[in-house]
Design a protein around this motif. Structure first.
Motif, PDB file in Angstrom:
ATOM      1  N   LEU A   1       3.720  67.104  86.165  1.00 24.66           N
ATOM      2  CA  LEU A   1       3.991  66.111  85.122  1.00 24.66           C
ATOM      3  C   LEU A   1       5.057  66.616  84.143  1.00 24.66           C
ATOM      4  O   LEU A   1       5.942  65.864  83.731  1.00 24.66           O
ATOM      5  N   ALA A   2       4.938  67.893  83.760  1.00 25.91           N
ATOM      6  CA  ALA A   2       5.919  68.458  82.832  1.00 25.91           C
ATOM      7  C   ALA A   2       7.320  68.428  83.430  1.00 25.91           C
ATOM      8  O   ALA A   2       8.302  68.163  82.731  1.00 25.91           O
ATOM      9  N   ASP A   3       7.427  68.678  84.737  1.00 21.81           N
ATOM     10  CA  ASP A   3       8.721  68.743  85.408  1.00 21.81           C
ATOM     11  C   ASP A   3       9.280  67.374  85.788  1.00 21.81           C
ATOM     12  O   ASP A   3      10.468  67.259  86.113  1.00 21.81           O
ATOM     13  N   LEU A   4       8.432  66.355  85.785  1.00 20.75           N
ATOM     14  CA  LEU A   4       8.846  65.037  86.262  1.00 20.75           C
ATOM     15  C   LEU A   4       9.968  64.471  85.401  1.00 20.75           C
ATOM     16  O   LEU A   4       9.813  64.297  84.191  1.00 20.75           O
ATOM     17  N   ASP A   5      11.103  64.182  86.036  1.00 21.86           N
ATOM     18  CA  ASP A   5      12.248  63.639  85.294  1.00 21.86           C
ATOM     19  C   ASP A   5      12.596  62.218  85.713  1.00 21.86           C
ATOM     20  O   ASP A   5      13.669  61.710  85.382  1.00 21.86           O
ATOM     21  N   LYS A   6      11.702  61.579  86.445  1.00 22.51           N
ATOM     22  CA  LYS A   6      11.851  60.174  86.788  1.00 22.51           C
ATOM     23  C   LYS A   6      10.833  59.358  86.001  1.00 22.51           C
ATOM     24  O   LYS A   6       9.817  59.896  85.547  1.00 22.51           O
ATOM     25  N   PRO A   7      11.081  58.066  85.821  1.00 22.33           N
ATOM     26  CA  PRO A   7      10.169  57.253  85.014  1.00 22.33           C
ATOM     27  C   PRO A   7       8.762  57.195  85.606  1.00 22.33           C
ATOM     28  O   PRO A   7       8.590  57.111  86.825  1.00 22.33           O
TER      29      PRO A   7
ATOM     30  N   ALA B   1      14.229  58.585  97.606  1.00 22.84           N
ATOM     31  CA  ALA B   1      13.794  57.207  97.822  1.00 22.84           C
ATOM     32  C   ALA B   1      12.887  56.714  96.704  1.00 22.84           C
ATOM     33  O   ALA B   1      12.690  55.502  96.547  1.00 22.84           O
ATOM     34  N   VAL B   2      12.339  57.651  95.925  1.00 19.97           N
ATOM     35  CA  VAL B   2      11.445  57.293  94.817  1.00 19.97           C
ATOM     36  C   VAL B   2      12.251  57.189  93.538  1.00 19.97           C
ATOM     37  O   VAL B   2      12.919  58.141  93.131  1.00 19.97           O
ATOM     38  N   ARG B   3      12.199  56.039  92.908  1.00 26.71           N
ATOM     39  CA  ARG B   3      12.865  55.834  91.620  1.00 26.71           C
ATOM     40  C   ARG B   3      11.874  55.875  90.462  1.00 26.71           C
ATOM     41  O   ARG B   3      12.231  56.257  89.344  1.00 26.71           O
ATOM     42  N   VAL B   4      10.635  55.482  90.732  1.00 27.24           N
ATOM     43  CA  VAL B   4       9.607  55.350  89.683  1.00 27.24           C
ATOM     44  C   VAL B   4       8.260  55.721  90.294  1.00 27.24           C
ATOM     45  O   VAL B   4       8.008  55.447  91.473  1.00 27.24           O
ATOM     46  N   ILE B   5       7.391  56.339  89.509  1.00 23.44           N
ATOM     47  CA  ILE B   5       6.009  56.557  89.932  1.00 23.44           C
ATOM     48  C   ILE B   5       5.100  55.705  89.058  1.00 23.44           C
ATOM     49  O   ILE B   5       5.283  55.624  87.833  1.00 23.44           O
ATOM     50  N   LEU B   6       4.148  55.030  89.703  1.00 24.72           N
ATOM     51  CA  LEU B   6       3.221  54.130  89.013  1.00 24.72           C
ATOM     52  C   LEU B   6       1.800  54.603  89.269  1.00 24.72           C
ATOM     53  O   LEU B   6       1.352  54.673  90.416  1.00 24.72           O
ATOM     54  N   PHE B   7       1.081  54.944  88.198  1.00 24.77           N
ATOM     55  CA  PHE B   7      -0.314  55.372  88.304  1.00 24.77           C
ATOM     56  C   PHE B   7      -1.236  54.192  88.008  1.00 24.77           C
ATOM     57  O   PHE B   7      -1.039  53.474  87.022  1.00 24.77           O
ATOM     58  N   GLN B   8      -2.266  54.021  88.837  1.00 25.74           N
ATOM     59  CA  GLN B   8      -3.255  52.974  88.604  1.00 25.74           C
ATOM     60  C   GLN B   8      -4.605  53.423  89.158  1.00 25.74           C
ATOM     61  O   GLN B   8      -4.701  54.435  89.849  1.00 25.74           O
ATOM     62  N   GLY B   9      -5.656  52.674  88.816  1.00 25.47           N
ATOM     63  CA  GLY B   9      -6.992  53.013  89.280  1.00 25.47           C
ATOM     64  C   GLY B   9      -7.638  51.854  90.006  1.00 25.47           C
ATOM     65  O   GLY B   9      -7.406  50.695  89.657  1.00 25.47           O
ATOM     66  N   GLN B  10      -8.441  52.156  91.010  1.00 21.12           N
ATOM     67  CA  GLN B  10      -9.225  51.134  91.700  1.00 21.12           C
ATOM     68  C   GLN B  10     -10.454  50.782  90.878  1.00 21.12           C
ATOM     69  O   GLN B  10     -10.987  51.612  90.147  1.00 21.12           O
ATOM     70  N   GLY B  11     -10.913  49.556  91.035  1.00 16.18           N
ATOM     71  CA  GLY B  11     -12.154  49.166  90.385  1.00 16.18           C
ATOM     72  C   GLY B  11     -11.972  48.811  88.930  1.00 16.18           C
ATOM     73  O   GLY B  11     -10.892  48.393  88.501  1.00 16.18           O
TER      74      GLY B  11
ATOM     75  N   ALA C   1      13.107  50.687  88.462  1.00 18.18           N
ATOM     76  CA  ALA C   1      13.640  51.107  89.753  1.00 18.18           C
ATOM     77  C   ALA C   1      15.020  50.522  90.013  1.00 18.18           C
ATOM     78  O   ALA C   1      15.806  51.091  90.778  1.00 18.18           O
ATOM     79  N   ALA C   2      15.332  49.400  89.370  1.00 18.77           N
ATOM     80  CA  ALA C   2      16.633  48.745  89.560  1.00 18.77           C
ATOM     81  C   ALA C   2      17.715  49.316  88.651  1.00 18.77           C
ATOM     82  O   ALA C   2      18.900  49.006  88.822  1.00 18.77           O
ATOM     83  N   ARG C   3      17.335  50.167  87.689  1.00 16.03           N
ATOM     84  CA  ARG C   3      18.307  50.750  86.772  1.00 16.03           C
ATOM     85  C   ARG C   3      19.018  51.936  87.432  1.00 16.03           C
ATOM     86  O   ARG C   3      18.566  52.473  88.445  1.00 16.03           O
ATOM     87  N   ALA C   4      20.137  52.330  86.832  1.00 17.35           N
ATOM     88  CA  ALA C   4      20.913  53.460  87.347  1.00 17.35           C
ATOM     89  C   ALA C   4      20.041  54.717  87.338  1.00 17.35           C
ATOM     90  O   ALA C   4      19.662  55.196  86.259  1.00 17.35           O
ATOM     91  N   PRO C   5      19.726  55.281  88.512  1.00 12.29           N
ATOM     92  CA  PRO C   5      18.722  56.355  88.572  1.00 12.29           C
ATOM     93  C   PRO C   5      19.129  57.632  87.856  1.00 12.29           C
ATOM     94  O   PRO C   5      18.295  58.251  87.171  1.00 12.29           O
ATOM     95  N   ASN C   6      20.356  58.065  88.000  1.00 15.53           N
ATOM     96  CA  ASN C   6      20.767  59.309  87.340  1.00 15.53           C
ATOM     97  C   ASN C   6      20.818  59.144  85.829  1.00 15.53           C
ATOM     98  O   ASN C   6      20.489  60.066  85.070  1.00 15.53           O
ATOM     99  N   SER C   7      21.230  57.975  85.381  1.00 20.33           N
ATOM    100  CA  SER C   7      21.250  57.691  83.945  1.00 20.33           C
ATOM    101  C   SER C   7      19.837  57.745  83.371  1.00 20.33           C
ATOM    102  O   SER C   7      19.609  58.325  82.303  1.00 20.33           O
TER     103      SER C   7
END
Length: 258
Positions: free
Chosen positions: A92-98, A47-57, A199-205
Motif C-alpha cells: 500500500l505504501a508503495d502503490l503509485d496508482k489510484p 494493464a492495471v490503471r486503478v485498483i478497486l477494493f470492495q467487500g462481499q455481503g 482509468a481513462a485519465r493519463a496514467p503517467n500523469s
C-alpha cells in the motif's frame, strides 16, 4: 493465495474483493498475503490503471481475524513486521496508482485504515466505520497515526482511536474520509464509475500526481514503528484480557492494567 480474496481485471480496473461474508470479511494472514500480491500486481502490471477494493455481503471488513492475531501474538520468535499483514502494508505504501474503495456496512480497524490509502472512497450513508485499537489494547497501524489526524484533525482522530466508537457514512464524508456517501445499493456502481473515470485519465500523469502527494518511504518507516508498538501490545497482559473478553462477549476489565 487465499480463496477469500477475488480479483478481476476489466477496463484497466483491478477489482479486489474481500470474499469472506460469513465472517464479515474479517482478514486472515492468508488473505493479507493475497491482498499484498494483488496490490503489487496493481503497481507493476501496465494493464492495471486503478485498483478497486470492495467487500462481499453486508460488510466491507470486520478488521483483523481476532483468532488469527491471537495466534501471532503467541509466537514470540516471529516479528510482526515479517507477517503477511506487513507485506500488504508495504504494498500500500508503495502503490503509485489510484486506489478506490467501495464501503458498505462495517469497516473496522484495517477496514477503516485501508481507506486512508485510497484516493477515492465511496461509503454507504449507513455504513459504520471504526478503529477500536484501544478497545483491544492495541495501537494504530497502516500509518493511520499520521494519516487519520491529517484528515480529521487531532481531536477527532484521537476520539476515533481512543473511544473506538463508529461514525456513519454521512459523517465520514463530512469529515473528509470519503468522496461520496450514497445509498447502500448504489455504492458498488458509484465506486465502479469513479474507477472507470480514473482509468481513462493519463496514467503517467496520475501516477506522478499521486507520488507527489505522499512520501512512500516515510510512510513505510512509520508503519514499522507502529508495528513495534502494535506487536508489544499484542503480547501485553491488557491485550490478552481484551482478547479474552472479546471471545467471551463481555467488556474487558483494565482495572489492574498500568
Amino acid at each position: 493465495m487465499s480463496d477469500h480474496i477475488l480479483t478481476q481485471l476489466d477496463g484497466g480496473v483491478l477489482t479486489v474483493t474481500l470474499a469472506r461474508p460469513d465472517k464479515k470479511n474479517a482478514i486472515t494472514q492468508a488473505m493479507y498475503s493475497a491482498l499484498a500480491a494483488a496490490t503489487r500486481q496493481a503497481r507493476t502490471d501496465d494493464a492495471v490503471r486503478v485498483i478497486l477494493f470492495q467487500g462481499q455481503g453486508d460488510s466491507f471488513s470486520a478488521g483483523n481475524d481476532i483468532a488469527d492475531f491471537i495466534a501471532i501474538g503467541g509466537g514470540q520468535e516471529t516479528q510482526l513486521v515479517d507477517a503477511p499483514v506487513f507485506q500488504f502494508l508495504r504494498a500500500l505504501a508503495d502503490l503509485d496508482k489510484p486506489a478506490v474503495a467501495a464501503v458498505r456496512g462495517r469497516a473496522v480497524g484495517i477496514g477503516l485504515t485501508l481507506l486512508l490509502h485510497c484516493d477515492m472512497v465511496v461509503v454507504a450513508e449507513d455504513a459504520l466505520l471504526s478503529a477500536p485499537f484501544v478497545n483491544l489494547a492495541l495501537a494504530p497501524e497502516a500509518a493511520s497515526s499520521l494519516l487519520l489526524p491529517a484528515v480529521l484533525g487531532h481531536q477527532r482522530a484521537f476520539e476515533v482511536f481512543a473511544l473506538g466508537e463508529p461514525i456513519d457514512g454521512r459523517t465520514a464524508m463530512a469529515w473528509g474520509l470519503a468522496n461520496r456517501a450514497v445509498a447502500a445499493d448504489q455504492v458498488d456502481a458509484t465506486a465502479a464509475e469513479l474507477a472507470a473515470k480514473l482509468a481513462a485519465r493519463a496514467p503517467n500523469s496520475i501516477r506522478k500526481t499521486k507520488a507527489l502527494m505522499r512520501d512512500a518511504e516515510a510512510m513505510w518507516a512509520l508503519m514499522q514503528r507502529e508495528g513495534e508498538a502494535f506487536g508489544s501490545q499484542m503480547r501485553s497482559p491488557e491485550a490478552m484480557e481484551a482478547f479474552m473478553a472479546f471471545s467471551q462477549k463481555r467488556k474487558p476489565d483494565f482495572a489492574k492494567a498500568g
